[in-house]
Structures are given as C-alpha cells and as structure tokens.
Design a protein around this motif. Sequence first.
Motif, PDB file in Angstrom:
ATOM      1  N   LEU A  40      -3.967   7.179  -9.023  1.00 32.33           N
ATOM      2  CA  LEU A  40      -4.421   6.234  -8.012  1.00 32.33           C
ATOM      3  C   LEU A  40      -3.864   4.840  -8.280  1.00 32.33           C
ATOM      4  O   LEU A  40      -3.435   4.138  -7.349  1.00 32.33           O
ATOM      5  N   ALA A  41      -3.873   4.430  -9.549  1.00 35.60           N
ATOM      6  CA  ALA A  41      -3.343   3.105  -9.908  1.00 35.60           C
ATOM      7  C   ALA A  41      -1.857   3.016  -9.584  1.00 35.60           C
ATOM      8  O   ALA A  41      -1.377   1.983  -9.090  1.00 35.60           O
ATOM      9  N   GLN A  42      -1.131   4.112  -9.857  1.00 36.97           N
ATOM     10  CA  GLN A  42       0.300   4.128  -9.549  1.00 36.97           C
ATOM     11  C   GLN A  42       0.532   4.049  -8.038  1.00 36.97           C
ATOM     12  O   GLN A  42       1.406   3.312  -7.568  1.00 36.97           O
ATOM     13  N   ALA A  43      -0.263   4.796  -7.270  1.00 36.61           N
ATOM     14  CA  ALA A  43      -0.124   4.784  -5.812  1.00 36.61           C
ATOM     15  C   ALA A  43      -0.427   3.396  -5.254  1.00 36.61           C
ATOM     16  O   ALA A  43       0.250   2.909  -4.343  1.00 36.61           O
ATOM     17  N   TRP A  44      -1.449   2.745  -5.794  1.00 35.83           N
ATOM     18  CA  TRP A  44      -1.805   1.386  -5.362  1.00 35.83           C
ATOM     19  C   TRP A  44      -0.646   0.422  -5.634  1.00 35.83           C
ATOM     20  O   TRP A  44      -0.223  -0.328  -4.758  1.00 35.83           O
ATOM     21  N   HIS A  45      -0.154   0.450  -6.875  1.00 42.29           N
ATOM     22  CA  HIS A  45       0.921  -0.464  -7.264  1.00 42.29           C
ATOM     23  C   HIS A  45       2.164  -0.262  -6.402  1.00 42.29           C
ATOM     24  O   HIS A  45       2.766  -1.246  -5.919  1.00 42.29           O
ATOM     25  N   LEU A  46       2.570   0.980  -6.185  1.00 49.53           N
ATOM     26  CA  LEU A  46       3.762   1.258  -5.391  1.00 49.53           C
ATOM     27  C   LEU A  46       3.578   0.838  -3.937  1.00 49.53           C
ATOM     28  O   LEU A  46       4.510   0.328  -3.308  1.00 49.53           O
ATOM     29  N   SER A  47       2.385   1.062  -3.397  1.00 52.87           N
ATOM     30  CA  SER A  47       2.130   0.693  -1.997  1.00 52.87           C
ATOM     31  C   SER A  47       2.222  -0.808  -1.808  1.00 52.87           C
ATOM     32  O   SER A  47       2.855  -1.296  -0.857  1.00 52.87           O
ATOM     33  N   VAL A  48       1.581  -1.572  -2.698  1.00 55.53           N
ATOM     34  CA  VAL A  48       1.616  -3.024  -2.594  1.00 55.53           C
ATOM     35  C   VAL A  48       3.038  -3.549  -2.803  1.00 55.53           C
ATOM     36  O   VAL A  48       3.520  -4.428  -2.065  1.00 55.53           O
ATOM     37  N   ALA A  49       3.736  -2.990  -3.812  1.00 54.58           N
ATOM     38  CA  ALA A  49       5.096  -3.438  -4.089  1.00 54.58           C
ATOM     39  C   ALA A  49       6.036  -3.125  -2.927  1.00 54.58           C
ATOM     40  O   ALA A  49       6.884  -3.949  -2.560  1.00 54.58           O
ATOM     41  N   ALA A  50       5.888  -1.944  -2.331  1.00 51.96           N
ATOM     42  CA  ALA A  50       6.754  -1.566  -1.211  1.00 51.96           C
ATOM     43  C   ALA A  50       6.518  -2.466  -0.009  1.00 51.96           C
ATOM     44  O   ALA A  50       7.473  -2.879   0.670  1.00 51.96           O
ATOM     45  N   PHE A  51       5.267  -2.797   0.253  1.00 48.96           N
ATOM     46  CA  PHE A  51       4.977  -3.679   1.392  1.00 48.96           C
ATOM     47  C   PHE A  51       5.554  -5.073   1.142  1.00 48.96           C
ATOM     48  O   PHE A  51       6.153  -5.678   2.034  1.00 48.96           O
ATOM     49  N   GLY A  52       5.381  -5.579  -0.071  1.00 50.82           N
ATOM     50  CA  GLY A  52       5.936  -6.889  -0.393  1.00 50.82           C
ATOM     51  C   GLY A  52       7.449  -6.901  -0.264  1.00 50.82           C
ATOM     52  O   GLY A  52       8.039  -7.869   0.231  1.00 50.82           O
ATOM     53  N   GLN A  53       8.093  -5.806  -0.709  1.00 49.91           N
ATOM     54  CA  GLN A  53       9.543  -5.719  -0.604  1.00 49.91           C
ATOM     55  C   GLN A  53       9.996  -5.714   0.853  1.00 49.91           C
ATOM     56  O   GLN A  53      11.033  -6.289   1.199  1.00 49.91           O
ATOM     57  N   SER A  54       9.210  -5.077   1.711  1.00 47.83           N
ATOM     58  CA  SER A  54       9.584  -4.989   3.127  1.00 47.83           C
ATOM     59  C   SER A  54       9.545  -6.351   3.824  1.00 47.83           C
ATOM     60  O   SER A  54      10.151  -6.517   4.884  1.00 47.83           O
ATOM     61  N   LEU A  55       8.838  -7.322   3.236  1.00 49.02           N
ATOM     62  CA  LEU A  55       8.754  -8.652   3.837  1.00 49.02           C
ATOM     63  C   LEU A  55       9.886  -9.565   3.394  1.00 49.02           C
ATOM     64  O   LEU A  55      10.043 -10.679   3.934  1.00 49.02           O
ATOM     65  N   THR A  56      10.670  -9.139   2.413  1.00 47.24           N
ATOM     66  CA  THR A  56      11.758  -9.960   1.888  1.00 47.24           C
ATOM     67  C   THR A  56      12.758 -10.318   2.997  1.00 47.24           C
ATOM     68  O   THR A  56      13.214  -9.454   3.744  1.00 47.24           O
ATOM     69  N   GLY A  57      13.100 -11.609   3.098  1.00 43.72           N
ATOM     70  CA  GLY A  57      14.088 -12.043   4.075  1.00 43.72           C
ATOM     71  C   GLY A  57      13.576 -12.151   5.487  1.00 43.72           C
ATOM     72  O   GLY A  57      14.371 -12.352   6.417  1.00 43.72           O
TER      73      GLY A  57
END
Length: 673
Positions: A239-256
């Motif tokens: 669950l912790a891994q899924a949380w971290h990846l989800s937040v990181a992926a969303f943040g990455q999608s906002l780049t630029g």
Amino acid sequence: MNLKVRHLRLRVQTGQGMFGADIPFSNGLMVVRAENSRGKSTAVQSILFALGLERMITTQPASALTSAMRDRLIYDPDTKAETAVVSSRVSVSIEGVNGEVATVTRWVVDDKLGPNLVRVQHALINDITPQTPADDYYVGRQGGASRERGFHVWLAGFLGWSMPELPAREGRTSQLYMEQVFPLLFVEQRRGWGGIQAQMPAFSGVTEVRKRAVEFILALEVGQHELTRQRLRAHEAELAQAWHLSVAAFGQSLTGSGLKALGLPERLQTTWPDENHPAEVSVSLGDDTWQPLDEYVAAASTELARLDAPETNPRADSNVSARIIETLDTARQVRALDLALREELFRDETELRAIDHRIASLADDLRQHQDIVVLQGLGSSVTEQLAADCPVCHQHLPASLLPGEVPTMTASESVDYIKKQIDLFEAMRNDAEQAASAKRERWVVLRQRGDALTLQVQALRDDLSLPTGGLAAENAALRVELRDRLLRLEGVVERFDELQVKLEGLAAESAAVKAAIKDLPKDELSDEDRKKLRALHRSFVEQLRAYDFGSFSNDMVQIGYDDYLPRRDDFDLQADISASDSVRVIWAYLLGLLEVGEEFHTNHPGFVVFDEPKQQSAKDISFAALLKRASKGASSRQVIFATSEPLETLNSMLEDVPHTLHVVDGYLLHKLV
C-alpha cells in the motif's frame, strides 16, 4: 488420532534367494524386541524411509537403512556368511484420517525403480489384489512437498494436515516440511537421543524452525498470528508503495504545465483527505503568485462565456462556410478511423487474453508431463493414464481410432513438444503486443486530432457569428486558446479527483491493516495456547517425577513461552543435566505433546516412535514407568518402542501393562520359503 502403522513388510532379493520380514502393528503400546544388531533398527528406519522422512537423518535415501537392505545381508546366522543384495523394497500399511487406509512402497535397490519413487496402493497390504488402485509419487526432490505428484502432498492430505507457509530468511516465506515435524514424533537411535528435535533438518530456511514445528504440532494460534502479522506488514508495504508511486506519477504529469500539487504527502496515510491540510493543484499566474486550479477554471469558464456572448452578423463568409464543411468532413473521417481502430484494439486485446490463457494451459500441461517423466525415470509403470489425452487439443483418443502401427509421443517427447508450443505462443504474444501498442499510439494521435478539429469547427462557426474586423479575429483566437486550455485543465482536474479517490481507498486499507495488526494478541499467545502449554507442563513434570528425574527438583522446571521447550531458571534444561536425565526429558516431552493432543484439538497424529529408548543406562524403574505411561489411552494412540532389553526383564516390566509385544527371533530378515 490420524496416523497408525498397521503392517511393515520388508523384502530383499539376494543371491541366496528371497529374504524378508513381516511385522503387524496394533494400537496402544507396541514393543518390537530384538537382540542388538539383529534388525531392530532396520524395522524402525524402514518406517521412516517408507514415509519419505529420511532427510531427518541423511541426505541420501538409501543410507537411511542398514546395509542388510541396500548392500549385503547375513544369510547364515551361524557363520555370519553374507550375500549381495540384488533388490529390496519396503512396504508399510498405514491408516490416516477418517479411517482411510493405504500401503506405501519404496524401493531401496532396484534396476528399474528409483528410491525416490513411492507407490501408494489403496488397501492394507494383505488385502491388495491386482485390481487394487495404485498411484505413483516422488519424494526427496523438488516438488515432492508442493506439487500434485509429490508424495508428501498426498501424505499431508492422508493425515488431514495442511502444511503452513511460514516466515523464512530474506523476508520470504517457506513451507514447513514434514521432516521438520516428525522429530517430535520419531526418535531414531543413532542421532535422535542427542536432545529434543536433535534430528531437525533446516533446509527450508524457515526462521526458528524448531519453535514453528512445536506450534504446528500443538496447533498453537501464535504461529498463525505471526504469519498473519507478516502478511499484513507485507500488504502495508505494498500500500505504501502504491501511494508513493501514485503521488509521484501525478506530480510528474504536471511538469512543464505551469501547475503544481500542494498537500500531497509522499508517505502512506491512514486518514484521507486531510481536512486540516487539504490537497490542491495550483496554477502559476506568470509571476510569483499561484491560484487554486478550481478557482482558475471557474474564472476561465466565466471569461469564455463572455466571449461566447451572441452577436449579430448578417453577412456570411462563403470561404469560411466552405472551410467549415471541409473540416466537418475531415472530422467525420477521423471519427470513423477512431471507431475502427478501437474495434481493432478490442479484438487485439481479446486475442492477447486468449494467447495468455493458452500459454497458462500449456505451462500446466508441461508441469504434468514433467512429473510423468520424473516418475517414469524412477521406474513407474502406472503413469500411462496421466498421458491419455492429447497434449495439444486435450481430446481423449480411443485406441480404436489409432492403428497399432501409428507411433505416439512419449512423455519426454511431449515435454519437448509443449516447450516448443510455449515458445511459439510467447513469440505470437510478443508480436501481438507490439502491434497492439502501435495501434494504441495511433489511437491517441487520432483522439488528439479529433479534439483539435472540434475546436477548429467551433472557431470557424464563431467567425461566422461575428462582424468582420480585428476585434472578431482576436476574440476567435482567444476563444480557441481558452477552450484548449480549459480542456487540458479539466483533464488535470479529472485526474486529480481520481487520485484523491485512489488515495482515500489506500488510506482506508492502511487503517484496516493497522487495526488488524493491533488486534493480534500483543504477547502472541492466545488463551487456548496458554491452556495447551500449561497442560504440556503438567504432563512433563508428572513424567519426570515418575521417571526418577534426579538432576534437580521437578518444581524448578518450566515450559518456556518463548520457545516451548523445558527450562530451568530461563536456561535450556538439557544443557545442565546428566545424559540419562536428558533421555528422560525427551521421553517426557514427546509423550507430553501426545497427551496434549488427546486433551485439546491439535495436529498431533497420536503416533510416537522410540528407537531404543533405554539410553545412557537409564534405570529399569525409569524405563518401566515409561512403558506404563506410554500404554495409557491405548485406543487413541500408537506408541512404538524398538528395544534390545533382555526379554525376561522386559516381560517383567510389561506385566499388568496393556501392550503388544513382537519378538524378533534371530535376525529380522530371514529366508522366505
């Protein structure tokens, strides 16, 4: 009680003819008496060998038995003349859970049948006929305790056992093997009297395996609690891994994109959303200021509505009208291509699922045919029924459809053929996945082009509704740009809402996992576990008193709640007592486990074997007390003693003790007529 030995049969073919032995067994106390070096241990070890448990004492199957079963046999008691063993086998009739019976046969020496082959015939040995059903299994090699044709998988079911998966080294889990349980049931003469569980093999990597074996025999809930705790913690890590990846992926999608996320923690939470620190996405206003995305979208929507306000335009630009018609036609073509490509993707995904199903089916077929090859390599002749179906289409082919001269594939050839089929289908899947991936990329491009054409048509229509002039052109450009931006930002809002829902679900699961961990007993032992360990302590101390335990006061002995072993002042009991008292401790502990199983629900099979229990010159009074204690509860237990105690002394000890005595006259293995 769910294990009883009913009959032991040994057969040895030699240059001097066939030799053998038959020993019937009964419930309660069963004593096998023979002189030293006359075959007493051969009988006991043969039971161990037949049940595939020889790894308790050796890694070589045949080495578990004496030379009389595998090398040379004394055929003349007077001259001690020996003859070579040509072939030999062990058969044991056993009774399991619900009264089911079977006869298990293993070959020690044979030209065709390997020692890892086990044949199970579903009848007692004296009831076996040519029509008796039989199945072949393998033991002592990979899969013997986990796969369908592994003998210990069959034996566990026969005993009503479910072998647990337990914490092991390197954060993994491993099965508790039968060879790690039976040292609490079976004490072999050469190595077993060195201490409680002296014959414990550690090949599985299970941590604290001695403790886990006791937990299994006594069916202590603490063992399941520990496994449950480990599984919950593993799930929490997922669950912790899924949380971290989800937040990181969303943040990455906002780049630029001029956007940033605020209030999204990278670590797993148990409550979400956080009312005190709500998460949001903000939009840069071109300077150092940021505006919440929802406010920005609302303001942009108001501005677009203002720009879209109706205006009178009596003139129609024929060029613009033609462009609208042309763009609409192109948009229809794009939508048609979009629809066709989506249908192709659906078919491709269906085909991929079918290929995956076929590969999984072939993998299962491969395992079954590999088992057949293993059994045939060990000499099995009853595996033909396993290969009766075609390995390709799984259709049963009646013999009448196949002329006698038509060759069929052997099991080994089927394995090679299935491997090639798997390679073929995996190549097909790779090609299909690549093609589908390319189509998905094309589909994304088409969707983007369709969106752009929709905006273009709307902009052209807007031009028709506005008067000619720079202001109209500027407004049209603003509207197109604003609509495009709103379309993108609304997509971000949708993804952010989806992320919030996902995080809320992960948080709820995390809270449930933490609650489940907290609900597990803090000291691990349940009330039922404590009752069982107190019963073990009572039985253990009573027996020490009866066996004349003399190293120190019986009142100083406890059963440790951390490892379930006998202790004195928090020290290992057997480290500080005499050799003869150490033997008494083993007697008392193993019979104590048996007696707990008669009082509570446990996994104890009601079966114990002592090979030469009178070790280290234990006093006759102690041995007599042991025999008397072992004879209790005759209908619900089977305690087998193999001893070389003088017959006159033994008969004296057994007087008034319920028992069955089998006396070996001379050598156990004798010439058969």
